[in-house]
Design an enzyme around this catalytic site. Structure first.
Site, short mmCIF file in Angstrom:
data_model
loop_
_atom_site.label_atom_id
_atom_site.label_comp_id
_atom_site.label_asym_id
_atom_site.label_seq_id
_atom_site.Cartn_x
_atom_site.Cartn_y
_atom_site.Cartn_z
N HIS A 175 10.37 -37.43 5.13
CA HIS A 175 10.43 -38.90 5.05
C HIS A 175 11.84 -39.42 5.31
O HIS A 175 12.04 -40.63 5.31
CB HIS A 175 9.94 -39.37 3.69
CG HIS A 175 8.52 -39.00 3.39
ND1 HIS A 175 7.49 -39.19 4.29
CD2 HIS A 175 7.96 -38.42 2.30
CE1 HIS A 175 6.36 -38.76 3.77
NE2 HIS A 175 6.61 -38.29 2.56
N PRO A 193 9.98 -55.23 -0.11
CA PRO A 193 11.22 -55.78 -0.65
C PRO A 193 11.45 -57.20 -0.17
O PRO A 193 11.23 -57.52 1.00
CB PRO A 193 12.29 -54.83 -0.10
CG PRO A 193 11.57 -53.55 0.12
CD PRO A 193 10.19 -53.94 0.56
N GLU A 194 11.85 -58.08 -1.08
CA GLU A 194 12.13 -59.46 -0.72
C GLU A 194 13.64 -59.65 -0.57
O GLU A 194 14.42 -58.70 -0.68
CB GLU A 194 11.54 -60.39 -1.77
CG GLU A 194 10.02 -60.28 -1.86
CD GLU A 194 9.40 -61.35 -2.73
OE1 GLU A 194 10.02 -62.41 -2.94
OE2 GLU A 194 8.27 -61.13 -3.22
N ARG A 205 2.23 -82.83 5.22
CA ARG A 205 1.55 -81.53 5.22
C ARG A 205 0.58 -81.44 4.05
O ARG A 205 0.94 -81.66 2.89
CB ARG A 205 2.58 -80.39 5.10
CG ARG A 205 3.60 -80.34 6.23
CD ARG A 205 3.05 -79.66 7.45
NE ARG A 205 2.77 -78.25 7.23
CZ ARG A 205 3.69 -77.29 7.31
NH1 ARG A 205 4.96 -77.60 7.60
NH2 ARG A 205 3.35 -76.03 7.12
N ARG A 213 5.97 -44.59 4.32
CA ARG A 213 4.87 -45.27 5.01
C ARG A 213 5.22 -45.66 6.45
O ARG A 213 4.35 -46.03 7.21
CB ARG A 213 4.47 -46.52 4.22
CG ARG A 213 4.05 -46.21 2.79
CD ARG A 213 3.65 -47.48 2.05
NE ARG A 213 3.56 -47.24 0.62
CZ ARG A 213 3.26 -48.18 -0.27
NH1 ARG A 213 3.04 -49.42 0.13
NH2 ARG A 213 3.19 -47.89 -1.54
#
Length: 296
Positions: free
Chosen positions: A104, A2-3, A169, A126
């Site tokens: 879970h 998830p972002e 950079r 997980r």
């Protein structure tokens, strides 16, 4: 994983149920997730009242009236769901199969509030997520948070600040945007989408967006606008329901239906003025999706 928009969606979903509630009991069904739980975690949290639910980058911050904060990360497959104490069914309609096996369900907040009791359950097949607990005054020095750059929402992110970070950079722009010390919370999906909106190649050197005198070029201003816009759109749509991400009400976000380049290899570019095709390359082990014709 998830972002930021997914985590913000979770925060907004949890807030009405959790803020102001008393944690009657914190139930831990195992000794660890990705890392062991902090010493005395259940005892220190049980009996406290939740005064606020915040977020920093991809981390949820659960502030307690004990002046401690629970720091939670969802990892790859972690999610929260809210259940009334008298109900066992998970609310919402699912587009992807989701485990309901209680093995879970690793952490359960048993909440008490004026409207009745409820459970907030953390499920993580997980077990790549984690929870930690620390004094609120120590948050700025917490290892996962202290090196983070500005948030891509609000006024903290600006082209002048990025110019300082990008000047000189040679690192590809895609990698520079994924660096959490430059911008906090951006992940692979939204970097690809923002670069497409800004018309910038993911292979372009980050320093090429800065003038020799260290000032941001026009394209860096456009990139900042694109980042803010794609994050705002994703939050409004509830995030991206890739793989296991599920909102707290049991439904999935729908921003993936408006992806312009991410996971669209071989599709026509969504820019109506472009006749290019979305390509996929690998950068630092991550898939990058872009249109080489209109992203320069």
């Amino acid at each position: 994983m998830p972002e930021l928009p997914e985590v913000e969606t979770v925060r907004r979903g949890l807030a009405p149920a959790m803020e102001g509630s008393r944690i009657g009991r914190l139930e831990l069904r195992r000794a660890d997730l990705r890392f062991p739980f902090p010493p005395g975690f259940a005892e220190r949290v049980s009996g406290t009242r939740i005064v606020g639910i915040g977020r920093r980058a991809k981390y949820l911050l659960i502030d307690l009236d004990s002046n401690e904060t629970v720091v939670a990360h969802l990892g790859m497959s972690g999610s929260f769901r809210i259940e009334q104490e008298t109900e066992n069914e998970l609310p919402g309609t699912f587009h992807h199969a989701r485990s309901k096996d209680e093995k879970h369900d690793h952490v359960i907040f048993h909440l008490e509030r004026a409207g009745g009791s409820m459970r907030v359950i953390y499920n993580d097949p997980r077990r790549f997520g984690f929870m930690d607990l620390l004094p609120r005054v120590d948050l700025d020095n917490y290892p996962a948070l202290r090196q983070l750059g500005p948030e891509p929402v609000g006024n903290a992110l600006d082209a002048e600040g990025l110019a300082v970070r990008f000047a000189g950079r040679s690192q590809p722009l895609k990698a520079a945007l994924l660096d959490q010390s430059n911008i906090a919370g951006l992940g692979n999906i939204y970097v690809c989408e923002a670069l497409w909106r800004a018309g910038l190649s993911p292979k372009k050197p980050a320093g090429a967006t800065v003038t020799p005198t260290g000032r941001p070029k026009r394209e860096l201003f456009e990139l900042v606008d694109a980042i803010r816009a794609v994050i705002a759109d994703a939050i409004a749509a509830g995030g991206s329901s890739l793989r296991d991400h599920i909102r707290t009400d049991g439904t999935l976000g729908y921003f993936q239906h408006t992806f312009r380049v991410y996971d669209r290899e071989g599709h026509a570019c969504a820019n109506p003025e472009c006749d290019g095709t979305v390509a996929r390359i690998v950068q630092s082990g991550r898939s990058t999706f872009f249109c080489s014709r209109c992203q320069k």
